[in-house]
Motif scaffolding. Structure first.
Motif, PDB file in Angstrom:
ATOM      1  N   ASP A  56      -3.178 -11.200  -4.990  1.00 30.11           N
ATOM      2  CA  ASP A  56      -3.405  -9.878  -5.265  1.00 30.11           C
ATOM      3  C   ASP A  56      -2.313  -9.358  -4.831  1.00 30.11           C
ATOM      4  O   ASP A  56      -1.150  -8.994  -4.909  1.00 30.11           O
ATOM      5  N   ILE A  57      -2.942  -7.530  -5.476  1.00 28.39           N
ATOM      6  CA  ILE A  57      -1.380  -6.532  -5.105  1.00 28.39           C
ATOM      7  C   ILE A  57      -2.196  -6.128  -3.956  1.00 28.39           C
ATOM      8  O   ILE A  57      -2.791  -5.377  -4.323  1.00 28.39           O
ATOM      9  N   ASP A  58      -1.352  -5.544  -3.094  1.00 27.95           N
ATOM     10  CA  ASP A  58      -1.079  -4.900  -1.687  1.00 27.95           C
ATOM     11  C   ASP A  58      -0.337  -3.582  -2.179  1.00 27.95           C
ATOM     12  O   ASP A  58       0.845  -4.063  -2.276  1.00 27.95           O
ATOM     13  N   SER A  69       3.581 -10.287  -2.242  1.00 26.23           N
ATOM     14  CA  SER A  69       4.049 -11.558  -2.770  1.00 26.23           C
ATOM     15  C   SER A  69       4.674 -10.590  -3.802  1.00 26.23           C
ATOM     16  O   SER A  69       5.797 -10.926  -4.173  1.00 26.23           O
TER      17      SER A  69
HETATM   18 CA    CA Z   1      -0.731 -10.105  -1.674  1.00 26.75          CA
END
Ligand code: CA
Ligand code: DGT
Ligand code: CA
Ligand code: ZN
Length: 589
Positions: A211-213, A201
């Protein structure tokens, strides 16, 4: 998504870390003071100091007490607290105050629409000390028994709690981006890391991030994972495998890492950027062609042969599609448009020629006129509108003589920045009936005008709609600032017939703003799309209160792209001449 060059351009100058932490702590302090019943003067002093520290052009951590005291709104007491924070990493009095205010009460103030004042009121009158308590009180209609609260309050708070739950646990874009960029910077230098990027996102630049990917291309995955879980910002390791791991930062933010082989980089980036709905569509196209799409590539089903995986462009091309901007990947019609060869040419950061909403220290900005203009000129803008607050803004609006003085200063500064014209504007306050601060004769003296709602956020829908329509009908109003007034996770959108507002804006030649502040992003993506469909123009504006805020433009552009805004419909992608014509036409000239 930003074009590749853009990201680099704006990475260099961002808000110093100390300033940002101080801003957060001092505004928490202000809230806690208000909850504990401190007088409003003191509360405001902390709020102002928070803004001043956050917006200061130098790293506040590098300044001594004497230099700190030279910053407006920072006195001796505040300077000492700041030094204490820089030296010890904490502020003793704040910690004490935290202990004094019950956690439940602190949680209540996180509900959009329930400030510290109301939290104290429901606590004192009804014994409400947590969100479950409050829900119970609303359910039994106990709030309306309290003076100053009513059925409307109950309704608003319910909306607020829903809003908190929706966004709760999610972070704003700026917070996520900073964490991601820090981790990427740490990893980029390692020998094992061939490529590294953020996906999910965040790459799609959604307004909040769960969350950070992160994605890394490497031939030695275990080495990368080892480095990742050992990074200084990591508080705990949630999961750890050879190619897949998750960690939590000190603030509780989750960062997921996937390590893939360099030859499947494009396919993995496409897969992990999502959205899930977009991926469902692209996989279906693959199936129709006798292919299979996964994070490892695009394969022929029959032979098992891999036909694309190295870059995203290759993967999309093999599906018969052009590359699609990550900000569009929401299954909002982009795949169908791509199949038809009909993807719109969306506005990008490089298209923007100016910024049409910004403040100085003549009102609540923290930098001088000259500093703001210098920063705007450094971005290569052809024009910049100075729009300080008009007089009816509580305690900080400009008196008319201040407006005229500012106009003289601006006149004398024209030409100082040879390639940038300065527009003298103002941010008007739309009162509850849709009236404005100044009479038309006075408004006619400005080059450009923004009008915004800064009070009475809870009017019933029909009144709110009438209010905005009247402001839009004023021939001198060029942009409606932050039209829904939402503050992400803190204040819900006003209840308004937005379709009527957008139609009126299109008809009268009034633009709607996409306010770039990451706490606002207002209009939001979906509303931008409505505006585009109804033919209204959009101004992407930072509403900068400090030079560093000018960098927020990237968030507004991403939001605009998510709403499929084209360059042609973007007011500040037009030439100075066309912007002046936009103003003149509405004035009937
Ligand atoms: Ca994410
Ligand atoms: P967030 O974290 O809630 O803000 O939203 P995302 O979109 O970042 O979602 P996240 O972190 O669960 O997953 C990141 C991306 O990975 C997602 O956008 C698409 C891809 N992905 C994850 N799980 C699945 C899945 O089960 N199926 C498919 N097709 N894609 C997935
Ligand atoms: Ca994830
Ligand atoms: Zn403003």
């Amino acid at each position: 998504m930003l074009r590749r060059g853009d990201a680099r351009r704006y990475n260099s100058a961002r808000m110093p870390r100390t300033n940002e932490r101080l801003e957060a702590l001092l505004s928490e302090w202000a809230d806690l003071l208000e909850i504990s019943g401190a007088d409003s003067f003191r509360v405001r002093a902390y709020q102002k100091a928070a803004r001043a520290a956050g917006g200061h052009s130098r790293d506040v951590g590098d300044l001594g007490e004497k230099e700190l005291r030279q910053i407006p709104s920072i006195g001796a007491h505040m300077a000492a607290r700041i030094r204490e924070f820089v030296e010890t990493g904490t502020m003793h009095d704040l910690e004490e105050l935290r202990e004094l205010v019950p956690a439940g009460l602190r949680e209540l103030t996180r509900i959009p629409g329930l400030g510290p004042k109301k939290a104290v009121l429901v606590n004192r009158e009804l014994g409400v000390a947590s969100i479950p308590d409050l829900l119970d009180a609303i359910e039994h209609q106990r709030l309306r028994a309290v003076k100053g609260l009513g059925a409307k309050t109950e309704e608003n708070l319910l909306r607020g709690i829903r809003n908190l739950r929706e966004h709760g646990g999610r972070m704003t874009l700026d917070v996520a981006l900073r964490v991601a960029e820090d981790v990427i910077e740490e990893l980029r230098g390692r020998a094992a890391v061939e490529e590294v990027a953020y996906a999910g996102s965040l790459r799609r630049m959604q307004d909040t991030i769960g969350d950070i990917d992160l994605l890394v291309a490497s031939t030695t995955a275990p080495e990368v994972t080892e480095a990742f879980v050992g990074l200084p910002g990591v508080q705990s390791v949630v999961a750890r495998g050879d190619t897949k791991s998750s960690v939590l930062t000190a603030k509780g933010l989750q960062v997921d890492l996937r390590v893939v082989a360099p030859e499947v980089w494009g396919a993995a980036l496409q897969y992990f950027t999502g959205s899930k709905a977009h991926n469902v569509k692209t996989r279906a196209i693959a199936v129709k062609k006798g292919l299979k799409l996964s994070e490892y590539g695009l394969f022929e089903v029959e032979s098992g042969r891999r036909i694309a995986s190295r870059t995203e462009e290759e993967v999309y091309a093999a599906l018969g599609l052009p590359w699609i901007l990550p900000t569009m990947r929401e299954d909002a019609g982009e795949v169908e448009a791509a199949l038809r060869g009909d993807l719109p040419d969306l506005v990008s950061l490089g298209d923007l020629r100016g910024d049409l909403h910004g403040h100085t220290d003549s009102t609540d900005g923290v930098a001088t006129l000259e500093e703001m203009l210098g920063a705007a000129a450094a971005r290569g803008y052809a024009y910049y509108a100075v729009t300080d607050h008009a007089e009816k803004l509580h305690m900080s609006g400009m008196k008319r003589e201040t407006v005229l003085e500012q106009r003289d200063r601006i006149r004398s500064l024209q030409g100082r920045f040879p390639t940038m014209a300065i527009l003298h504007g103002c941010e008007l306050n739309i009162d509850r009936d849709g009236g404005l601060d100044y009479p038309d004769e006075f408004l006619a003296g400005f080059d450009f005008l923004v009008a915004s709602i800064h009070s009475r956020f809870n009017l019933p829908r029909d009144e709110m709609t009438r209010r905005l329509l009247r402001a839009i009908e004023n021939p001198f109003v060029n942009v409606i600032g932050h039209p829904t007034t939402r503050m992400i996770g803190r204040r819900p959108e006003v209840d308004v017939d937005l379709e009527a507002v957008l139609s009126a804006a299109a008809r009268t030649g009034t633009a709607l703003e996409v306010n770039c502040h990451p706490d606002r992003l207002d209009l939001r993506d979906e509303h931008v799309r409505w505006a585009v469909e109804r033919g209204a123009a959009i101004a992407i504006s930072t509403d900068a209160h400090a030079p560093t805020h000018l960098e927020n433009m990237r968030f507004g552009v991403a939001t605009a792209q998510r709403g499929w805004l084209t360059k042609a419909r973007t007011l500040n992608a037009r030439s100075l001449r066309d912007v002046r014509e936009f103003v003149a036409r509405k004035r009937g000239k």
